[in-house]
Motif scaffolding. Structure first.
Motif, PDB file in Angstrom:
ATOM      1  N   TRP A 104      -8.986  -5.598   9.479  1.00 41.61           N
ATOM      2  CA  TRP A 104      -9.652  -4.445   8.855  1.00 41.61           C
ATOM      3  C   TRP A 104      -8.799  -3.793   7.776  1.00 41.61           C
ATOM      4  N   THR A 105      -7.479  -3.860   7.934  1.00 43.41           N
ATOM      5  CA  THR A 105      -6.620  -3.344   6.852  1.00 43.41           C
ATOM      6  C   THR A 105      -6.884  -4.131   5.576  1.00 43.41           C
ATOM      7  N   SER A 106      -6.976  -5.455   5.716  1.00 48.94           N
ATOM      8  CA  SER A 106      -7.188  -6.293   4.534  1.00 48.94           C
ATOM      9  C   SER A 106      -8.550  -6.037   3.917  1.00 48.94           C
ATOM     10  N   VAL A 107      -9.582  -5.913   4.758  1.00 45.71           N
ATOM     11  CA  VAL A 107     -10.920  -5.629   4.230  1.00 45.71           C
ATOM     12  C   VAL A 107     -10.896  -4.288   3.488  1.00 45.71           C
ATOM     13  N   ALA A 125      -3.647   2.792  11.028  1.00 44.34           N
ATOM     14  CA  ALA A 125      -2.998   3.526  12.116  1.00 44.34           C
ATOM     15  C   ALA A 125      -3.935   3.726  13.299  1.00 44.34           C
ATOM     16  N   ALA A 126      -5.255   3.642  13.044  1.00 47.14           N
ATOM     17  CA  ALA A 126      -6.222   3.956  14.094  1.00 47.14           C
ATOM     18  C   ALA A 126      -6.511   2.763  14.996  1.00 47.14           C
ATOM     19  N   LEU A 127      -6.124   1.545  14.558  1.00 43.93           N
ATOM     20  CA  LEU A 127      -6.468   0.347  15.333  1.00 43.93           C
ATOM     21  C   LEU A 127      -5.242  -0.154  16.104  1.00 43.93           C
ATOM     22  N   VAL A 172      -6.829   3.489   3.746  1.00 47.98           N
ATOM     23  CA  VAL A 172      -6.492   2.178   4.323  1.00 47.98           C
ATOM     24  C   VAL A 172      -5.384   2.345   5.358  1.00 47.98           C
ATOM     25  N   LEU A 173      -4.401   3.183   5.042  1.00 43.89           N
ATOM     26  CA  LEU A 173      -3.307   3.405   5.989  1.00 43.89           C
ATOM     27  C   LEU A 173      -3.797   4.118   7.252  1.00 43.89           C
ATOM     28  N   THR A 206       0.840  -1.202   0.000  1.00 43.45           N
ATOM     29  CA  THR A 206       0.000   0.000   0.000  1.00 43.45           C
ATOM     30  C   THR A 206       0.875   1.253   0.000  1.00 43.45           C
ATOM     31  N   GLU A 207       1.885   1.250   0.860  1.00 38.72           N
ATOM     32  CA  GLU A 207       2.737   2.443   0.940  1.00 38.72           C
ATOM     33  C   GLU A 207       3.500   2.688  -0.364  1.00 38.72           C
TER      34      GLU A 207
END
Lengths: 263, 150
Positions: free
Chosen positions: A180-183, A169-171, A164-165, A119-120
């Motif tokens: 949740w990142t994957s979803v 970072a929020a979890l 997504v990032l 992603t990055e």
């Protein structure tokens, strides 16, 4: 105005020189640190080395050897950066989606970390894509930006993956964060598909995808060299980012250090 | 539910939503209710209803129609989609790539006299990238309208 010779007429190409210098640096650093001269700290540096050499030669070919484009003149040369970054943005985000599905199906941590890394790197590539696109658009279309379907969908794609990032970072809980990142990454991939199809679905000022049939032969070869350069450098960056993420995850998992005993 | 089964459910759910959204968009895009530009035929078919509204039209610059006056900085030309033509009138030099036969997207409004007043002229390049052909005059390769008109 200085005119540089064509790549084929050079005894050593700039890319070969870059590669040789890089290898020499690695060898000297190894010797100075008391390691075997051929030691590579990790496999991905080989990709970085090849990618860098290809990039140097690819850009030399694009800037010097390539014929200038009939309509756009010298401005057309920016496509040797713009088009590879567009291709690789798509490829890298596609792998983000594949790794996300991989994580949700297997639960293996390596997939979660690769989702983060790709992603990055994909966001970096899409920023490069947008920046070169704007510089390309001003002299050709006449504006840096317009509310065109292709440009808007590309921006939505970039913002989706940035989202997504932020979600990541929020979890705090590692398990929930990974899920949740994957979803989020799978959902964001929709915007990638829309970006790709935008020039076919809607009327756009951006032209449809080019193919080897619509690009002159010498230009196709140079585009391919640059595309492989971008591919190898992306693999290098993703692997480097993955190592950082892996070290971070191991650190988070390690038991806390015992309290220091004061005497 | 085990965490593994839950994650698998999430995977299926996310994929279904993503694929559904993509399929819906691919269908919705076909309706063409919301378009980035009109063709001259579409603009003219709207008749008086289109007059005064800011719209974009796309077409090819008709051969022999370009009239650029560098002193007054006015540009008059016709765009065509093969069947209908619209006369465009505007101020300021167009982008460097502007020339006869090339695609343009013009933003502006249809005047009551049937002449389209342009606010902005954008040049649309096709997906072909070719070196100049032999015999093409060098001025053609990166010509500007300013040098052509004077």
């Amino acid at each position: 105005m200085i005119s540089l010779p064509h790549l084929a007429s050079l005894p050593v190409t700039p890319g070969q020189l870059t590669g040789l210098l890089a290898i020499l640096t690695i060898v000297l650093m190894n010797i100075s640190r008391g390691r075997a001269w051929y030691h590579l700290p990790s496999w991905e540096h080989a990709f970085g080395l090849v990618g860098l050499s290809l990039l140097v030669d690819g850009q030399y070919l694009g800037l010097i050897d390539a014929p200038r484009e009939a309509m756009m003149g010298e401005t057309g040369r920016i496509m040797y950066v713009h088009v590879p970054s567009a291709w690789l943005t798509m490829v890298v985000f596609l792998f983000t989606c594949i790794f996300a599905v991989g994580f949700l199906l297997t639960g293996k941590r390596v997939f979660d970390l690769l989702v983060e890394s790709t992603t990055e790197v994909g966001i970096i590539l899409s920023i490069l894509l947008q920046a070169t696109g704007m510089l390309f658009a001003k002299p050709t279309w006449g504006v840096y930006w317009d509310w065109d379907p292709r440009l808007v969908s590309t921006t939505v794609m970039m913002l989706s993956f940035m989202g997504v990032l932020s979600l990541r970072a929020a979890l705090d809980d590692a398990e929930r964060r990974a899920t949740w990142t994957s979803v989020g990454a799978i959902l964001a991939t929709t915007s990638m598909g829309v970006t790709y199809m935008s020039v076919r679905w809607w009327r756009s000022i951006h032209q449809m995808q080019s193919s080897p049939d619509t690009i002159a032969k010498p230009m196709v070869l140079i585009l391919r060299i640059n595309a492989f350069a971008f591919l190898f450098l992306s693999i290098w960056l993703i692997a480097r980012r993955w190592r950082i993420a892996d070290a971070q995850a191991r650190m988070d998992e390690a038991p806390p250090l015992p309290p220091e005993v004061t005497v | 539910m085990s965490p593994h089964a839950q994650r698998r459910l999430f995977a299926i759910g996310a994929l279904v939503i993503a694929a559904g959204a993509f399929a819906w968009l691919s269908q919705a895009s076909m309706s063409q209710d919301l378009v980035y530009y009109w063709s001259p035929t579409e603009l003219l078919s709207k008749g008086d209803a289109a007059k005064g509204a800011t719209v974009r039209i796309m077409g090819l610059v008709e051969k022999g129609s370009v009239d650029w006056k560098p002193d007054e900085q006015t540009l008059v030309f016709r765009v065509t989609d093969g069947s209908k033509q619209v006369t465009i009138e505007g101020k300021g030099a167009p982008p460097q790539m502007f020339r006869e036969g090339i695609g343009v997207v013009v933003e502006g409004e249809m005047g009551p006299d049937g002449i389209f007043r342009s606010h902005e002229v954008l040049v649309k390049h096709n997906n072909e990238y070719k070196p100049p052909v032999a015999g093409m005059p060098p001025a053609d390769m990166s010509k500007t309208l300013a040098t052509e008109g004077s």
